[in-house]
Design a protein around this motif. Structure first.
Motif: not given
Length: 414
Positions: A129-135, A291-301
């Motif tokens: 579930q993404g836990m080996f992503e570099p970040w 909401a009008d717009i959704f934001v996802a500024p994530s470093y890692s997912e």
């Protein structure tokens, strides 16, 4: 392959409380869909819920619509989710199943099911579930590197398959020197179970947000979710579009909101930010509708459930490359930008400046998700992977990365 009429699947997940966000709740979506395909699916988990424990029945099966669920007591309040009861049960009962599908990695239940499967010779799939992503690997870096090298990597090498969510995740794991087959089966949504939101109901609870252009951040409050990036972006935008308002909705399992709030205070835009805490069920659906717009500024997912849910709700979205969803940008159903405050602000400005066009993007996003990212599609692919493993057949849905590139990543791994 078993002679039983139904394939028996055990899903092991450290916790399913909403405070842990998508990685916990996606196990339910997949289990429900596998059950609809006629598989016998059991989930075992702990009662962990951040610093608290869920008030649930322990050590007994709870019958859900298409699967069974059993909670085990977490020992103490440790985030490693120690559970002697779960450990004992796994070693006694893991052979009751044809295959084990384990969610997550760096915790006690994830280690124990791997060892139980190894000792009892039960086929098993690891779903990081993404836990080996570099970040993610750099967070608490030296501890994870030591633990990975001497304990987790051997477990990964012994697994039958590694379940990845994106091509980028397969590359990240190959770069760690893991040679186990890696399949790509992304998360999904269940269109039939989506709750219809009521924007007016949300605005009655937050009347100051009426007549605003509302941006929604619907994620765990956590360092990797990029709230520092969002604060810098939002401050720039608020000077240009004073009518915008940011809604931050999500659990705060590590107590990070006090730090995140200071990001907005230091930028002088805290007055245009509302933190609702965790929203679930109808409340979450109402927030998406408002909401009008959704934001996802994530470093890692790994592969964000929040992004899928927002797009399925018809919201135009701005996501970072850390969300690992380039397909959305390629289909022109979301804006994808580098992990950078300026780039994020510019993308948001393009949507705020033309809301009708943004709304049209949101409607295309909804259709795109329903066509390509549902739990029934994920369950069909996962079922095919189970069948291939048990029948010793070629594994489907492996990464299309060239073998030479895969071997080069594995060779260069330290």
């Amino acid at each position: 392959m078993t002679a039983r009429d139904q394939l028996r699947v055990l899903v092991v997940v450290p916790a399913i409380s909403p405070v842990y966000g998508g990685p916990s709740t996606c196990s339910i979506g997949l289990a429900e869909a596998l059950g609809r395909r006629g598989l016998q699916v059991d989930i075992v988990t702990t009662n962990a819920a951040g610093p608290r424990n869920l008030p649930v029945k322990l050590h007994q099966w709870i019958a859900e619509s298409t699967y069974r669920l059993q909670y085990f007591r977490r020992w103490g309040r440790f985030e490693a989710k120690l559970s002697p009861g779960l450990m004992t049960w796994l070693f006694r009962h893991v052979t009751d199943y044809d295959i084990v599908h384990g969610m997550s990695v760096f915790n006690f239940p994830a280690d124990i099911y791997c060892e139980a499967c190894r000792r009892r010779h039960v086929p098993h799939i690891i779903h990081p579930q993404g836990m080996f992503e570099p970040w993610a690997m750099a967070n608490k870096g030296w501890k994870k590197r030591v633990y990975f090298r001497w304990f987790k990597k051997p477990q990964l090498q012994r697994a039958n398959v590694i379940h990845c969510l994106t091509r980028h995740e397969t590359e990240s794991i190959a770069a760690l020197g893991v040679t186990t087959p890696k399949v790509i089966v992304p998360n999904g949504i269940s269109p039939g179970s989506m709750i219809k939101g009521n924007a007016n109901a949300f605005l009655l609870r937050y009347p100051l947000l009426a007549n605003k252009t509302r941006l929604l951040f619907l994620h765990r409050v956590d360092p990797k979710k990029g709230l520092d990036i969002l604060a810098a972006s939002f401050a720039r935008l608020h000077n240009r579009f004073p009518n915008i308002h940011l809604i931050i909705a999500g659990p705060d399992p590590v107590g990070y909101w006090s730090t995140a709030a200071r990001f907005f205070e230091s930028k002088g835009c805290a007055g245009a930010v509302t933190y609702t805490g965790m929203l679930t069920g109808q409340d979450k659906a109402d927030a998406l509708a408002a909401a009008d717009i959704f934001v996802a500024p994530s470093y890692s997912e790994g592969f964000s459930m929040s992004v899928l849910e927002a797009m399925a709700a018809g919201l135009p979205s701005v996501i970072t490359t850390g969300c690992n969803f380039p397909e959305a940008a390629e289909a022109k159903v979301a804006l994808e930008v580098p992990i950078d405050a300026t780039a994020f602000a510019e993308a948001l400005a393009s949507l705020i400046g033309d809301l009708p066009a943004a709304c049209a993007m949101g409607q295309r996003a909804r259709e795109f998700i329903f066509q390509n990212y549902t739990w029934d599609q994920a369950a069909r692919k996962t079922h095919e992977v189970y069948t291939a493993v048990l029948n010793h057949q070629p594994i489907p849905y492996q990464s299309d990365m060239p073998v030479t590139e895969t071997r080069e990543l594995e060779r260069r791994a330290v």
